[in-house]
Design a protein around this motif. Structure first.
Motif, PDB file in Angstrom:
ATOM      1  N   LYS A 107       0.870  -1.177   0.000  1.00 19.77           N
ATOM      2  CA  LYS A 107       0.000   0.000   0.000  1.00 19.77           C
ATOM      3  C   LYS A 107       0.903   1.222   0.000  1.00 19.77           C
ATOM      4  O   LYS A 107       1.728   1.405   0.895  1.00 19.77           O
ATOM      5  CB  LYS A 107      -0.888   0.004   1.242  1.00 19.77           C
ATOM      6  N   LEU A 108       0.752   2.042  -1.037  1.00 19.31           N
ATOM      7  CA  LEU A 108       1.547   3.256  -1.188  1.00 19.31           C
ATOM      8  C   LEU A 108       0.690   4.472  -0.874  1.00 19.31           C
ATOM      9  O   LEU A 108      -0.533   4.456  -1.070  1.00 19.31           O
ATOM     10  CB  LEU A 108       2.100   3.348  -2.612  1.00 19.31           C
ATOM     11  N   PHE A 109       1.329   5.524  -0.385  1.00 18.71           N
ATOM     12  CA  PHE A 109       0.599   6.721   0.030  1.00 18.71           C
ATOM     13  C   PHE A 109      -0.198   7.327  -1.128  1.00 18.71           C
ATOM     14  O   PHE A 109      -1.379   7.593  -1.008  1.00 18.71           O
ATOM     15  CB  PHE A 109       1.581   7.745   0.615  1.00 18.71           C
ATOM     16  N   ASN A 110       0.445   7.530  -2.270  1.00 26.68           N
ATOM     17  CA  ASN A 110      -0.237   8.108  -3.430  1.00 26.68           C
ATOM     18  C   ASN A 110      -0.657   7.057  -4.452  1.00 26.68           C
ATOM     19  O   ASN A 110      -1.600   7.269  -5.200  1.00 26.68           O
ATOM     20  CB  ASN A 110       0.656   9.146  -4.125  1.00 26.68           C
ATOM     21  N   GLY A 111       0.046   5.938  -4.495  1.00 32.15           N
ATOM     22  CA  GLY A 111      -0.174   4.939  -5.534  1.00 32.15           C
ATOM     23  C   GLY A 111      -1.256   3.928  -5.244  1.00 32.15           C
ATOM     24  O   GLY A 111      -1.639   3.164  -6.121  1.00 32.15           O
ATOM     25  N   GLY A 112      -1.758   3.881  -4.018  1.00 42.32           N
ATOM     26  CA  GLY A 112      -2.796   2.915  -3.680  1.00 42.32           C
ATOM     27  C   GLY A 112      -2.217   1.530  -3.416  1.00 42.32           C
ATOM     28  O   GLY A 112      -1.048   1.383  -3.061  1.00 42.32           O
ATOM     29  N   ARG A 145       9.636   4.950  -8.343  1.00 36.99           N
ATOM     30  CA  ARG A 145       8.455   5.639  -7.846  1.00 36.99           C
ATOM     31  C   ARG A 145       8.828   6.577  -6.700  1.00 36.99           C
ATOM     32  O   ARG A 145       9.505   6.179  -5.786  1.00 36.99           O
ATOM     33  CB  ARG A 145       7.491   4.579  -7.316  1.00 36.99           C
ATOM     34  N   ARG A 146       8.373   7.789  -6.746  1.00 40.26           N
ATOM     35  CA  ARG A 146       8.568   8.737  -5.645  1.00 40.26           C
ATOM     36  C   ARG A 146       7.307   8.692  -4.778  1.00 40.26           C
ATOM     37  O   ARG A 146       6.411   9.523  -4.914  1.00 40.26           O
ATOM     38  CB  ARG A 146       8.786  10.151  -6.184  1.00 40.26           C
ATOM     39  N   ASP A 147       7.241   7.706  -3.919  1.00 43.83           N
ATOM     40  CA  ASP A 147       6.060   7.491  -3.094  1.00 43.83           C
ATOM     41  C   ASP A 147       6.491   6.898  -1.758  1.00 43.83           C
ATOM     42  O   ASP A 147       7.635   6.457  -1.601  1.00 43.83           O
ATOM     43  CB  ASP A 147       5.077   6.545  -3.803  1.00 43.83           C
TER      44      ASP A 147
END
Length: 145
Positions: A12-17, A31-33
């Motif tokens: 689970k990523l902050f912006n990526g879901g 990825r910058r996440d």
């Protein structure tokens, strides 16, 4: 990483879901996440983790994780060097077989060709191929018993 991959985990990523770990590892762009959590499914399964190291505190030469859930087997290989990956064609050999024990020798020959291995300071490509076949046999026998 191979254990989480074999267990069909998600990230689970902050912006990526939410993404499957396999798709996250296969991304070519960085990825910058922020990784918020790792989601491991709750299921009863037999697992085996095999690794070879030169010493107890050294990095692994090769890792292998196997998960058997119902009649499905998942195989993940790490420290090859490179990111951990699933051995899909080898998994198909076991998952489409009537008798898994009869397919072990066939799969041992096949997995070295399927998984891209390489050499580094820890071990050569041919050494990793031999180790991978031996670890596959040991791991499959462990999850079958």
């Amino acid at each position: 990483m191979p254990v989480l991959l074999a267990l069909d985990s998600k990230v689970k990523l902050f912006n990526g879901g939410i993404l499957t770990l396999e798709s996250f590892l296969n991304e070519s762009d960085i990825r910058r996440d922020i990784l918020v959590e790792i989601l491991i499914p709750k299921k009863v399964c037999k697992t085996s983790f095999q690794c070879v190291r030169k010493s107890k505190t050294d990095y692994s030469i090769i890792n292998l994780a196997i998960c058997k859930f119902d009649n499905s087997i998942t195989i993940a290989v790490g420290s090859r060097p490179g990111k951990a990956i699933l051995a899909r064609k080898t998994m198909d050999i076991f998952n489409h077989s009537e008798n898994i024990e009869n397919e072990i020798i066939n799969a041992m020959k096949y997995i070295g060709n399927e998984i891209p291995l390489d050499s580094n300071m820890r071990g050569s490509k041919s050494y990793r191929e031999l180790l991978l076949a031996a670890l596959l046999r040991k791991g499959i026998q462990e999850v079958l018993n």
